[in-house]
Design an enzyme around this catalytic site. Structure first.
Site, PDB file in Angstrom:
ATOM      1  N   PRO A  18       1.012  -1.169  -0.159  1.00  0.00           N
ATOM      2  CA  PRO A  18       0.207  -0.330  -0.055  1.00  0.00           C
ATOM      3  C   PRO A  18       0.913   0.930   0.003  1.00  0.00           C
ATOM      4  O   PRO A  18       0.338   2.110   0.108  1.00  0.00           O
ATOM      5  CB  PRO A  18      -0.796  -0.272   1.522  1.00  0.00           C
ATOM      6  CG  PRO A  18      -0.179  -0.837   2.243  1.00  0.00           C
ATOM      7  CD  PRO A  18       0.854  -2.181   1.280  1.00  0.00           C
ATOM      8  N   ASP A  41       3.599   0.649 -11.365  1.00  0.00           N
ATOM      9  CA  ASP A  41       2.186   2.083 -11.570  1.00  0.00           C
ATOM     10  C   ASP A  41       2.136   3.404 -10.933  1.00  0.00           C
ATOM     11  O   ASP A  41       3.453   3.551 -10.403  1.00  0.00           O
ATOM     12  CB  ASP A  41       0.889   1.282 -10.970  1.00  0.00           C
ATOM     13  CG  ASP A  41       0.226   0.297 -12.201  1.00  0.00           C
ATOM     14  OD1 ASP A  41       0.707   0.225 -13.424  1.00  0.00           O
ATOM     15  OD2 ASP A  41      -0.165  -0.632 -11.787  1.00  0.00           O
ATOM     16  N   LYS A  63      -1.551   4.720 -14.130  1.00  0.00           N
ATOM     17  CA  LYS A  63      -3.208   4.883 -14.734  1.00  0.00           C
ATOM     18  C   LYS A  63      -3.989   5.370 -13.672  1.00  0.00           C
ATOM     19  O   LYS A  63      -4.126   5.434 -12.271  1.00  0.00           O
ATOM     20  CB  LYS A  63      -3.051   3.322 -15.019  1.00  0.00           C
ATOM     21  CG  LYS A  63      -3.564   3.106 -16.516  1.00  0.00           C
ATOM     22  CD  LYS A  63      -4.248   1.752 -16.831  1.00  0.00           C
ATOM     23  CE  LYS A  63      -2.184   0.746 -15.872  1.00  0.00           C
ATOM     24  NZ  LYS A  63      -3.244  -0.656 -15.393  1.00  0.00           N
ATOM     25  N   GLY A  94       1.226  -1.330  -7.146  1.00  0.00           N
ATOM     26  CA  GLY A  94       0.922  -0.891  -5.828  1.00  0.00           C
ATOM     27  C   GLY A  94      -0.348  -2.033  -5.058  1.00  0.00           C
ATOM     28  O   GLY A  94      -1.235  -3.038  -6.033  1.00  0.00           O
ATOM     29  N   GLY A  95       0.334  -2.046  -4.064  1.00  0.00           N
ATOM     30  CA  GLY A  95      -1.185  -3.363  -3.341  1.00  0.00           C
ATOM     31  C   GLY A  95      -1.041  -4.703  -3.821  1.00  0.00           C
ATOM     32  O   GLY A  95       0.851  -5.226  -4.317  1.00  0.00           O
ATOM     33  N   ASP A  96      -1.706  -5.507  -4.136  1.00  0.00           N
ATOM     34  CA  ASP A  96      -1.146  -7.017  -4.831  1.00  0.00           C
ATOM     35  C   ASP A  96      -1.442  -7.166  -6.417  1.00  0.00           C
ATOM     36  O   ASP A  96      -2.784  -6.078  -6.515  1.00  0.00           O
ATOM     37  CB  ASP A  96      -2.276  -8.009  -4.053  1.00  0.00           C
ATOM     38  CG  ASP A  96      -2.021  -9.395  -3.935  1.00  0.00           C
ATOM     39  OD1 ASP A  96      -0.915 -10.493  -3.875  1.00  0.00           O
ATOM     40  OD2 ASP A  96      -2.952  -9.759  -4.961  1.00  0.00           O
ATOM     41  N   THR A 124      -2.539  -5.537   0.181  1.00  0.00           N
ATOM     42  CA  THR A 124      -3.834  -5.173  -1.049  1.00  0.00           C
ATOM     43  C   THR A 124      -3.620  -3.917   0.171  1.00  0.00           C
ATOM     44  O   THR A 124      -4.043  -4.492   0.912  1.00  0.00           O
ATOM     45  CB  THR A 124      -4.525  -6.112  -1.319  1.00  0.00           C
ATOM     46  OG1 THR A 124      -5.255  -5.681  -1.536  1.00  0.00           O
ATOM     47  CG2 THR A 124      -5.333  -6.374   0.272  1.00  0.00           C
ATOM     48  N   MET A 175     -11.660   2.702  -5.610  1.00  0.00           N
ATOM     49  CA  MET A 175     -11.333   3.137  -6.290  1.00  0.00           C
ATOM     50  C   MET A 175     -13.135   4.079  -6.565  1.00  0.00           C
ATOM     51  O   MET A 175     -13.950   3.699  -7.493  1.00  0.00           O
ATOM     52  CB  MET A 175     -11.912   2.368  -7.352  1.00  0.00           C
ATOM     53  CG  MET A 175     -10.474   1.565  -8.292  1.00  0.00           C
ATOM     54  SD  MET A 175      -9.804   1.283  -9.765  1.00  0.00           S
ATOM     55  CE  MET A 175     -10.761  -1.015  -9.216  1.00  0.00           C
TER      56      MET A 175
HETATM   57  N1  SAH Z   1      -3.806  -3.924  -6.553  1.00  0.00           N
HETATM   58  C1  SAH Z   1      -4.183  -2.285  -5.768  1.00  0.00           C
HETATM   59  C2  SAH Z   1      -5.460  -1.802  -5.942  1.00  0.00           C
HETATM   60  C3  SAH Z   1      -5.205  -0.986  -7.298  1.00  0.00           C
HETATM   61  S1  SAH Z   1      -7.064  -0.285  -7.968  1.00  0.00           S
HETATM   62  C4  SAH Z   1      -4.524  -3.290  -4.296  1.00  0.00           C
HETATM   63  O1  SAH Z   1      -4.285  -4.495  -3.842  1.00  0.00           O
HETATM   64  O2  SAH Z   1      -4.133  -2.564  -3.296  1.00  0.00           O
HETATM   65  C5  SAH Z   1      -6.790   1.415  -6.891  1.00  0.00           C
HETATM   66  C6  SAH Z   1      -6.878   1.311  -5.774  1.00  0.00           C
HETATM   67  O3  SAH Z   1      -6.354   0.704  -4.477  1.00  0.00           O
HETATM   68  C7  SAH Z   1      -7.270   3.016  -5.111  1.00  0.00           C
HETATM   69  O4  SAH Z   1      -8.285   3.563  -5.698  1.00  0.00           O
HETATM   70  C8  SAH Z   1      -8.047   3.081  -4.264  1.00  0.00           C
HETATM   71  O5  SAH Z   1      -9.415   2.327  -3.754  1.00  0.00           O
HETATM   72  C9  SAH Z   1      -6.727   2.015  -3.683  1.00  0.00           C
HETATM   73  N2  SAH Z   1      -5.435   1.812  -3.017  1.00  0.00           N
HETATM   74  C10 SAH Z   1      -4.315   1.647  -3.387  1.00  0.00           C
HETATM   75  N3  SAH Z   1      -3.000   2.064  -2.682  1.00  0.00           N
HETATM   76  C11 SAH Z   1      -3.967   2.944  -1.540  1.00  0.00           C
HETATM   77  C12 SAH Z   1      -3.448   3.574  -0.465  1.00  0.00           C
HETATM   78  N4  SAH Z   1      -2.172   3.726  -0.572  1.00  0.00           N
HETATM   79  N5  SAH Z   1      -4.319   4.283   0.116  1.00  0.00           N
HETATM   80  C13 SAH Z   1      -6.261   3.862   0.837  1.00  0.00           C
HETATM   81  N6  SAH Z   1      -6.291   2.825  -0.689  1.00  0.00           N
HETATM   82  C14 SAH Z   1      -5.306   2.392  -1.834  1.00  0.00           C
END
Ligand code: SAH
Length: 256
Positions: A18, A41, A63, A94-96, A124, A175
């Site tokens: 995150p 990304d 994106k 970002g995230g997973d 995630t 999102m």
């Molecule tokens: N693959 C990512 C998600 C990508 S979609 C995951 O697993 O987290 C993008 C969305 O993820 C953003 O619109 C938001 O809702 C969320 N997001 C990603 N990073 C974030 C963060 N640091 N804080 C809050 N929301 C986050």
């Protein structure tokens, strides 16, 4: 004839978590530090990109909603072409990579092209945000189900979320900022109490993190008034309440 090297490189689909670099897996950290090429990304934090070696080439395919800089097929083509040229490609997300990360599409493109793929999971943002905000997504006293949904405008009305939010359930919306008022309307129309607690977590795990709360009926107003910016998550459910005492009391009752 195409000039193909003896060995094809691998595409590593890597979750960057995150935002906080301390939340990278060891495998992700090692790959980032050793990478010759990183395709990333917009969500990947600067602190994480700064871990790349001095010789690494960093390509951004950021994106942002309605401001696409590179189409998905072009990203797929880029990954395949670089791997075919013999590069080890770190595709950093970002995230997973497999939670709203289009990792599935990129893996398919690589498989179709005969390029080896390895997937490295990341934390995630729902899990990162929940931990940072100290909101347990499940709780013996108040939530035994948790769902993750994508809340962007496109297709929102067709999505069936009935039963995902309510008593004993936690719903995490990715999102969902732009359509926050519609989301509240949709959930209330499905029977959710207008008083159900909601937490909005902006920039989770970074220094700029903000945690805001309101009843779901006021979600749109909250996002607007506080000028919440992307990236942000919306958590709907009793666990999002700040009435910690209430949760604690329920837990004590449960433990007896
Ligand atoms: N693959 C990512 C998600 C990508 S979609 C995951 O697993 O987290 C993008 C969305 O993820 C953003 O619109 C938001 O809702 C969320 N997001 C990603 N990073 C974030 C963060 N640091 N804080 C809050 N929301 C986050």
């Amino acid at each position: 004839m195409e000039n193909s090297p003896a060995t094809t490189g691998t595409v590593y689909l890597v979750g960057a978590g995150p935002g906080d670099p301390d939340l990278l897996t060891l495998r992700a950290a090692r790959l980032i530090m050793q990478a010759g090429l990183i395709v990333h990304d917009g969500l990947v934090s600067e602190d994480i990109l700064a871990m790349a070696g001095p010789k690494a080439r960093l390509v951004s395919v950021a994106k942002r909603r309605s401001r696409h800089t590179m189409a998905q097929h072009a990203i797929n083509d880029l990954l395949v072409a670089e791997a075919r040229a013999g590069k080890q490609v770190v595709r950093l997300k970002g995230g997973d990579p497999f939670v709203f990360g289009r990792g599935g599409e990129e893996a398919e493109a690589c498989h179709a092209a005969g390029v080896p793929v390895e997937v490295v999971p990341g934390i995630t943002s729902a899990l990162g945000a929940a931990a940072a905000a100290q909101i347990p997504l499940t709780h013996r006293a108040s939530a035994s189900v948790v769902s993750f949904v994508a809340g962007q405008c496109k297709g929102l009305t067709e999505q069936d979320w009935s039963g995902l939010a309510g008593k004993g359930r936690t719903l995490v919306i990715y999102m969902g900022l732009a359509s926050a008022p519609l989301i509240a309307e949709k959930l209330i129309a499905d029977g959710l109490s207008p008083a159900m607690p909601v937490a909005v977590i902006e920039n989770a795990t970074s220094k700029a993190m903000r945690l805001l709360r309101a009843p779901i009926a006021q979600l749109g107003e909250l996002v607007n008034r506080e000028r919440v910016k992307s990236p942000a998550l919306i958590i709907v459910g009793e666990v999002a309440s700040d009435a910690e005492d209430e949760l604690h009391a329920l837990a004590m009752e449960y433990a007896q």
